[in-house]
Write a protein that holds these residues in place. Structure first.
Motif, mmCIF file in Angstrom:
data_model
loop_
_atom_site.group_PDB
_atom_site.id
_atom_site.type_symbol
_atom_site.label_atom_id
_atom_site.label_comp_id
_atom_site.label_asym_id
_atom_site.label_seq_id
_atom_site.Cartn_x
_atom_site.Cartn_y
_atom_site.Cartn_z
ATOM 1 N N ASP A 154 6.040 7.748 22.275
ATOM 2 C CA ASP A 154 6.666 6.477 21.898
ATOM 3 C C ASP A 154 5.577 5.555 21.353
ATOM 4 O O ASP A 154 5.089 4.655 22.025
ATOM 5 N N TRP A 155 5.166 5.805 20.100
ATOM 6 C CA TRP A 155 4.041 5.076 19.517
ATOM 7 C C TRP A 155 4.288 3.584 19.366
ATOM 8 O O TRP A 155 3.348 2.794 19.563
ATOM 9 N N PRO A 156 5.502 3.124 19.051
ATOM 10 C CA PRO A 156 5.695 1.666 19.018
ATOM 11 C C PRO A 156 5.414 1.026 20.387
ATOM 12 O O PRO A 156 4.802 -0.036 20.473
ATOM 13 N N TRP A 157 5.829 1.691 21.473
ATOM 14 C CA TRP A 157 5.571 1.173 22.815
ATOM 15 C C TRP A 157 4.076 1.172 23.104
ATOM 16 O O TRP A 157 3.544 0.214 23.677
ATOM 17 N N VAL A 158 3.375 2.241 22.722
ATOM 18 C CA VAL A 158 1.931 2.326 22.941
ATOM 19 C C VAL A 158 1.234 1.188 22.200
ATOM 20 O O VAL A 158 0.373 0.507 22.757
ATOM 21 N N ARG A 159 1.609 0.949 20.935
ATOM 22 C CA ARG A 159 0.991 -0.126 20.142
ATOM 23 C C ARG A 159 1.190 -1.485 20.816
ATOM 24 O O ARG A 159 0.248 -2.260 20.969
ATOM 25 N N VAL A 160 2.419 -1.786 21.228
ATOM 26 C CA VAL A 160 2.716 -3.079 21.863
ATOM 27 C C VAL A 160 1.948 -3.212 23.174
ATOM 28 O O VAL A 160 1.394 -4.267 23.477
ATOM 29 N N SER A 161 1.886 -2.142 23.946
ATOM 30 C CA SER A 161 1.164 -2.178 25.223
ATOM 31 C C SER A 161 -0.327 -2.403 25.014
ATOM 32 O O SER A 161 -0.947 -3.209 25.720
ATOM 33 N N LEU A 162 -0.917 -1.699 24.058
ATOM 34 C CA LEU A 162 -2.336 -1.896 23.748
ATOM 35 C C LEU A 162 -2.593 -3.331 23.302
ATOM 36 O O LEU A 162 -3.559 -3.967 23.739
ATOM 37 N N ARG A 163 -1.726 -3.849 22.440
ATOM 38 C CA ARG A 163 -1.884 -5.228 21.962
ATOM 39 C C ARG A 163 -1.809 -6.222 23.116
ATOM 40 O O ARG A 163 -2.651 -7.110 23.245
ATOM 41 N N ASP A 164 -0.808 -6.055 23.976
ATOM 42 C CA ASP A 164 -0.631 -6.995 25.084
ATOM 43 C C ASP A 164 -1.839 -7.003 26.018
ATOM 44 O O ASP A 164 -2.306 -8.066 26.431
ATOM 45 N N VAL A 165 -2.339 -5.827 26.349
ATOM 46 C CA VAL A 165 -3.498 -5.741 27.238
ATOM 47 C C VAL A 165 -4.739 -6.312 26.558
ATOM 48 O O VAL A 165 -5.497 -7.085 27.154
ATOM 49 N N PHE A 166 -4.947 -5.973 25.291
ATOM 50 C CA PHE A 166 -6.131 -6.443 24.575
ATOM 51 C C PHE A 166 -6.119 -7.960 24.411
ATOM 52 O O PHE A 166 -7.120 -8.634 24.685
ATOM 53 N N VAL A 167 -5.000 -8.510 23.996
ATOM 54 C CA VAL A 167 -4.898 -9.955 23.770
ATOM 55 C C VAL A 167 -5.097 -10.720 25.086
ATOM 56 O O VAL A 167 -5.732 -11.769 25.106
ATOM 57 N N ALA A 168 -4.584 -10.190 26.187
ATOM 58 C CA ALA A 168 -4.682 -10.874 27.479
ATOM 59 C C ALA A 168 -6.046 -10.706 28.144
ATOM 60 O O ALA A 168 -6.372 -11.440 29.073
ATOM 61 N N SER A 169 -6.856 -9.784 27.656
ATOM 62 C CA SER A 169 -8.132 -9.496 28.322
ATOM 63 C C SER A 169 -9.194 -10.534 27.972
ATOM 64 O O SER A 169 -9.089 -11.253 26.986
ATOM 65 N N ASP A 170 -10.217 -10.576 28.813
ATOM 66 C CA ASP A 170 -11.381 -11.426 28.565
ATOM 67 C C ASP A 170 -12.515 -10.634 27.941
ATOM 68 O O ASP A 170 -13.646 -11.111 27.889
ATOM 69 N N GLY A 171 -12.218 -9.417 27.487
ATOM 70 C CA GLY A 171 -13.246 -8.553 26.923
ATOM 71 C C GLY A 171 -13.898 -9.153 25.696
ATOM 72 O O GLY A 171 -13.242 -9.736 24.847
ATOM 73 N N LYS A 172 -15.210 -9.019 25.624
ATOM 74 C CA LYS A 172 -15.969 -9.504 24.465
ATOM 75 C C LYS A 172 -16.179 -8.404 23.437
ATOM 76 O O LYS A 172 -16.547 -8.675 22.305
ATOM 77 N N GLU A 173 -15.978 -7.156 23.867
ATOM 78 C CA GLU A 173 -16.114 -6.013 22.969
ATOM 79 C C GLU A 173 -14.921 -5.088 23.156
ATOM 80 O O GLU A 173 -14.407 -4.948 24.260
ATOM 81 N N ALA A 174 -14.524 -4.477 22.061
ATOM 82 C CA ALA A 174 -13.515 -3.415 22.098
ATOM 83 C C ALA A 174 -14.223 -2.131 21.692
ATOM 84 O O ALA A 174 -14.878 -2.082 20.654
ATOM 85 N N VAL A 175 -14.121 -1.109 22.523
ATOM 86 C CA VAL A 175 -14.840 0.138 22.296
ATOM 87 C C VAL A 175 -13.839 1.282 22.244
ATOM 88 O O VAL A 175 -12.976 1.395 23.109
ATOM 89 N N THR A 176 -13.970 2.119 21.223
ATOM 90 C CA THR A 176 -13.104 3.284 21.129
ATOM 91 C C THR A 176 -13.766 4.374 20.310
ATOM 92 O O THR A 176 -14.548 4.098 19.403
ATOM 93 N N PHE A 177 -13.472 5.615 20.667
ATOM 94 C CA PHE A 177 -13.792 6.721 19.782
ATOM 95 C C PHE A 177 -12.725 6.678 18.702
ATOM 96 O O PHE A 177 -11.633 6.185 18.927
ATOM 97 N N LEU A 178 -13.020 7.142 17.558
ATOM 98 C CA LEU A 178 -12.080 7.002 16.434
ATOM 99 C C LEU A 178 -11.315 8.298 16.171
ATOM 100 O O LEU A 178 -11.055 8.645 15.028
ATOM 101 N N THR A 179 -10.925 8.980 17.230
ATOM 102 C CA THR A 179 -10.162 10.205 17.066
ATOM 103 C C THR A 179 -8.695 9.879 16.835
ATOM 104 O O THR A 179 -8.237 8.776 17.124
ATOM 105 N N LYS A 180 -7.956 10.862 16.309
ATOM 106 C CA LYS A 180 -6.549 10.656 15.982
ATOM 107 C C LYS A 180 -5.752 10.289 17.230
ATOM 108 O O LYS A 180 -6.044 10.733 18.314
#
Length: 77
Positions: free
Chosen positions: A16-42
């Motif tokens: 359910d990729w739309p749900w995954v996108r919304v969930s990632l956005r909600d967590v990222f926007v609400a976080s106090d993180g100064k950096e976003a780190v990810t491997f760039l795999t598919k």
């Protein structure tokens, strides 16, 4: 320093990729993180990179591709 890091799975039947996108956005926007780190795999990793870039608001984005090259984006480059 707080980092928001994500790794996940490639696309598959029943994801359910739309749900995954919304969930990632909600967590990222609400976080106090100064950096976003990810491997760039598919899959989840690339989706998170897209979300992080769309909502960076001064945060540094760090992506590492599968060949171990590190890319940094801080809005000025």
């Amino acid at each position: 320093m707080i980092r928001v890091c994500v790794t996940g799975h490639e696309a598959g039947d029943g994801m359910d990729w739309p749900w995954v996108r919304v969930s990632l956005r909600d967590v990222f926007v609400a976080s106090d993180g100064k950096e976003a780190v990810t491997f760039l795999t598919k899959g989840t990793d690339q989706l998170f990179a897209e979300v992080a870039l769309a909502h960076a608001r001064g945060r540094q984005i760090i992506g590492q591709d599968p060949t171990s090259t590190v890319f940094r984006w801080d809005g000025s480059n």
